[in-house]
Design a protein around this motif. Structure first.
Motif, PDB file in Angstrom:
ATOM      1  N   ALA A  51       0.869  -1.245   0.025  1.00 32.73           N
ATOM      2  CA  ALA A  51      -0.037   0.059  -0.142  1.00 32.73           C
ATOM      3  C   ALA A  51       0.926   1.348   0.005  1.00 32.73           C
ATOM      4  N   PHE A  52       0.619   2.207  -0.669  1.00 34.17           N
ATOM      5  CA  PHE A  52       0.972   3.638  -0.675  1.00 34.17           C
ATOM      6  C   PHE A  52       0.357   4.873  -0.834  1.00 34.17           C
ATOM      7  N   ALA A  53       0.722   5.808  -0.563  1.00 31.34           N
ATOM      8  CA  ALA A  53      -0.090   7.175  -0.830  1.00 31.34           C
ATOM      9  C   ALA A  53       0.693   7.945  -2.083  1.00 31.34           C
ATOM     10  N   ASP A  54      -0.263   8.491  -2.720  1.00 34.19           N
ATOM     11  CA  ASP A  54       0.168   9.386  -3.555  1.00 34.19           C
ATOM     12  C   ASP A  54      -0.541  10.801  -4.054  1.00 34.19           C
ATOM     13  N   VAL A  55      -0.035  11.794  -4.122  1.00 33.89           N
ATOM     14  CA  VAL A  55      -0.659  13.049  -4.108  1.00 33.89           C
ATOM     15  C   VAL A  55      -1.611  13.291  -5.704  1.00 33.89           C
ATOM     16  N   ASP A  56      -0.885  12.395  -6.433  1.00 34.49           N
ATOM     17  CA  ASP A  56      -1.483  12.268  -7.790  1.00 34.49           C
ATOM     18  C   ASP A  56      -1.856  10.802  -8.547  1.00 34.49           C
ATOM     19  N   MET A  57      -2.226  10.762  -9.778  1.00 31.95           N
ATOM     20  CA  MET A  57      -2.390   9.069 -10.054  1.00 31.95           C
ATOM     21  C   MET A  57      -1.361   8.707 -10.681  1.00 31.95           C
ATOM     22  N   ASP A  58      -0.089   9.095 -10.717  1.00 28.79           N
ATOM     23  CA  ASP A  58       1.238   8.381 -11.328  1.00 28.79           C
ATOM     24  C   ASP A  58       1.525   7.179 -10.729  1.00 28.79           C
ATOM     25  N   GLN A  59       1.149   6.974  -9.332  1.00 28.02           N
ATOM     26  CA  GLN A  59       1.507   5.697  -8.958  1.00 28.02           C
ATOM     27  C   GLN A  59       2.929   5.412  -8.644  1.00 28.02           C
ATOM     28  N   GLN A  71      -4.817  17.798  -9.423  1.00 29.26           N
ATOM     29  CA  GLN A  71      -5.353  19.067  -8.761  1.00 29.26           C
ATOM     30  C   GLN A  71      -6.835  18.633  -8.108  1.00 29.26           C
ATOM     31  N   ASN A  72      -7.192  17.464  -8.350  1.00 26.63           N
ATOM     32  CA  ASN A  72      -8.421  17.175  -8.026  1.00 26.63           C
ATOM     33  C   ASN A  72      -8.722  16.413  -6.726  1.00 26.63           C
ATOM     34  N   ALA A  73      -7.714  15.610  -6.465  1.00 28.78           N
ATOM     35  CA  ALA A  73      -7.598  14.661  -5.382  1.00 28.78           C
ATOM     36  C   ALA A  73      -6.276  14.068  -4.878  1.00 28.78           C
ATOM     37  N   ASP A  74      -6.208  13.397  -3.865  1.00 32.57           N
ATOM     38  CA  ASP A  74      -5.086  12.836  -3.351  1.00 32.57           C
ATOM     39  C   ASP A  74      -5.648  11.427  -3.181  1.00 32.57           C
ATOM     40  N   TYR A  75      -4.734  10.431  -3.129  1.00 35.97           N
ATOM     41  CA  TYR A  75      -5.010   8.917  -3.086  1.00 35.97           C
ATOM     42  C   TYR A  75      -4.126   7.976  -2.477  1.00 35.97           C
ATOM     43  N   LEU A  76      -4.854   6.977  -1.728  1.00 36.53           N
ATOM     44  CA  LEU A  76      -4.207   5.669  -1.371  1.00 36.53           C
ATOM     45  C   LEU A  76      -4.477   4.556  -2.186  1.00 36.53           C
ATOM     46  N   PHE A  77      -3.269   3.848  -2.267  1.00 34.61           N
ATOM     47  CA  PHE A  77      -3.571   2.747  -3.339  1.00 34.61           C
ATOM     48  C   PHE A  77      -3.383   1.290  -2.304  1.00 34.61           C
ATOM     49  N   VAL A  78      -4.348   0.236  -2.102  1.00 32.74           N
ATOM     50  CA  VAL A  78      -4.170  -0.673  -1.237  1.00 32.74           C
ATOM     51  C   VAL A  78      -3.973  -1.940  -2.279  1.00 32.74           C
ATOM     52  N   LYS A  79      -3.322  -2.719  -2.309  1.00 31.24           N
ATOM     53  CA  LYS A  79      -3.219  -3.962  -3.091  1.00 31.24           C
ATOM     54  C   LYS A  79      -3.135  -5.086  -2.214  1.00 31.24           C
ATOM     55  N   PHE A  80      -4.312  -5.984  -2.357  1.00 29.83           N
ATOM     56  CA  PHE A  80      -4.875  -7.217  -1.657  1.00 29.83           C
ATOM     57  C   PHE A  80      -3.924  -8.574  -2.249  1.00 29.83           C
ATOM     58  N   ILE A 118      -7.737  -4.628 -12.680  1.00 25.97           N
ATOM     59  CA  ILE A 118      -6.899  -4.662 -11.265  1.00 25.97           C
ATOM     60  C   ILE A 118      -7.782  -5.075 -10.287  1.00 25.97           C
ATOM     61  N   LYS A 119      -8.209  -6.353 -10.317  1.00 23.64           N
ATOM     62  CA  LYS A 119      -9.234  -6.862  -9.549  1.00 23.64           C
ATOM     63  C   LYS A 119      -8.794  -6.885  -7.874  1.00 23.64           C
ATOM     64  N   ASP A 120      -7.563  -6.767  -7.657  1.00 27.17           N
ATOM     65  CA  ASP A 120      -7.132  -7.032  -6.133  1.00 27.17           C
ATOM     66  C   ASP A 120      -6.814  -5.584  -5.601  1.00 27.17           C
ATOM     67  N   MET A 121      -6.969  -4.564  -6.119  1.00 24.25           N
ATOM     68  CA  MET A 121      -6.439  -3.209  -5.699  1.00 24.25           C
ATOM     69  C   MET A 121      -7.798  -2.447  -5.628  1.00 24.25           C
ATOM     70  N   LEU A 122      -7.795  -1.713  -4.264  1.00 29.02           N
ATOM     71  CA  LEU A 122      -8.552  -0.899  -3.610  1.00 29.02           C
ATOM     72  C   LEU A 122      -8.036   0.429  -3.769  1.00 29.02           C
ATOM     73  N   ILE A 123      -8.690   1.703  -4.512  1.00 27.88           N
ATOM     74  CA  ILE A 123      -7.931   2.819  -4.436  1.00 27.88           C
ATOM     75  C   ILE A 123      -8.735   3.934  -3.465  1.00 27.88           C
ATOM     76  N   ILE A 124      -8.454   4.589  -2.657  1.00 29.86           N
ATOM     77  CA  ILE A 124      -9.301   5.225  -1.768  1.00 29.86           C
ATOM     78  C   ILE A 124      -8.847   6.799  -2.233  1.00 29.86           C
ATOM     79  N   LYS A 125      -9.780   7.404  -2.789  1.00 27.51           N
ATOM     80  CA  LYS A 125      -9.844   8.786  -3.365  1.00 27.51           C
ATOM     81  C   LYS A 125      -9.994   9.845  -2.190  1.00 27.51           C
ATOM     82  N   LEU A 126      -9.071  10.646  -1.721  1.00 27.26           N
ATOM     83  CA  LEU A 126      -9.219  11.674  -0.660  1.00 27.26           C
ATOM     84  C   LEU A 126      -9.238  12.991  -1.415  1.00 27.26           C
ATOM     85  N   PRO A 127     -10.083  13.825  -0.551  1.00 31.84           N
ATOM     86  CA  PRO A 127     -10.079  15.179  -1.122  1.00 31.84           C
ATOM     87  C   PRO A 127      -8.597  15.817  -1.431  1.00 31.84           C
TER      88      PRO A 127
END
Length: 279
Positions: A51-59, A71-80, A118-127
């Motif tokens: 899992a990791f955090a990213d201020v944009d979608m470049d991962q 500039q629309n959101a921040d993100y958390l990527f969680v791979k199960f 990517i069926k095993d990844m949850l992406i949490i879109k933050l403000p």
């Protein structure tokens, strides 16, 4: 390279599914139940692989993103460790109450994203701005009651981001061989980079960034803190990284492997050698 990763991810995410407190099927798509095997998959390991955090979608897994390209959101990527079950409307995978970030409940407006490819990844879109411009230094907590189908979450539930599931190895290495020379990368202090060299020269310090924006591929960027980068060879899985120039005109090693590696897996497989001078 970052624009390429962001573009590829944007294309992949175009077919995604958005849900907040429960899963929602796509309009005009086949029944999620019909597309799922009838047999229940019980006793399947369900834990966080990385899992990791990213201020944009470049991962790109890095301490701080030099530029926020989203500039629309921040993100958390969680791979199960297993595909996420979307069949049940009461699934708590999409319930933001099952997650906390930096000891706080996820803020209002948070969305939970999922992708068909990517069926095993949850992406949490933050403000936008919630990560305060930092990709590292965050702690993601997951409820012990989180379930995926018939399987309850196991493993680490308090994740220091970026997080990697502990690597299991039968080959025990000495503590000295596990020590990374990458003192400038906080995450590397918890990894086991096994850097081998053909001579007794001390390797230069280095930083490592890992790109996860291309599905089922891991992009690796290594920056050696030396003006003589040509004297070194950097590889992973016997794939030699090429010397390129970054945006700052600095010479870095860049390459990719067709494997979905976590940060710690990259660090454990990374090999840095000083080339033997020909006499």
């Amino acid at each position: 390279m970052k624009k390429k990763l962001a573009l590829l991810l944007a294309i992949v995410m175009a077919g995604g599914i958005v849900f907040s407190t429960q899963f929602v099927g796509k309009k005009g798509s086949k029944s999620v139940v019909a597309d799922t095997k009838k047999e229940e998959k019980k006793n399947v390991k369900f834990s966080v692989r990385y899992a990791f955090a990213d201020v944009d979608m470049d991962q790109i897994i890095q301490e701080k993103d030099p530029k926020d390209d989203d500039q629309n959101a921040d993100y958390l990527f969680v791979k199960f460790t297993s595909p996420l079950d979307r069949r049940k409307k009461d699934s708590n995978l999409g319930n933001i109450k099952n997650f906390k970030l930096d000891n706080k409940e996820l803020p209002k407006g948070t969305e939970m994203l999922m992708n068909d490819d990517i069926k095993d990844m949850l992406i949490i879109k933050l403000p936008q701005g919630y990560l305060k411009g930092q990709n590292s230094g965050h702690v993601l907590e997951i409820s012990k009651d989180l379930v995926n189908g018939e399987n309850k979450i196991t493993g680490d539930l308090k994740l220091n981001l970026p997080y990697s599931e502990p690597i299991k190895s039968d080959n025990k290495k000495s503590e000295s061989s596990k020590t990374s020379s990458n003192d400038n990368n906080d995450k590397s202090n918890n990894s086991s980079a096994d850097n081998k060299t053909n001579n007794t020269d001390v390797l230069p310090k280095y930083t490592v960034e890992v790109g996860k924006g291309i599905p089922f591929t891991t992009v690796v960027l290594v920056k050696l803190q030396t003006p003589k980068v040509e004297e070194y060879k950097v590889s992973i899985d016997n794939v030699e990284l090429k010397i390129k120039e970054n945006a700052k005109k600095e010479k870095v090693f860049v390459g990719s492997v067709k494997k979905d590696y976590s940060y710690d897996e990259v660090m454990s497989k990374l090999k840095i050698e000083k080339k033997i001078s020909k006499k």
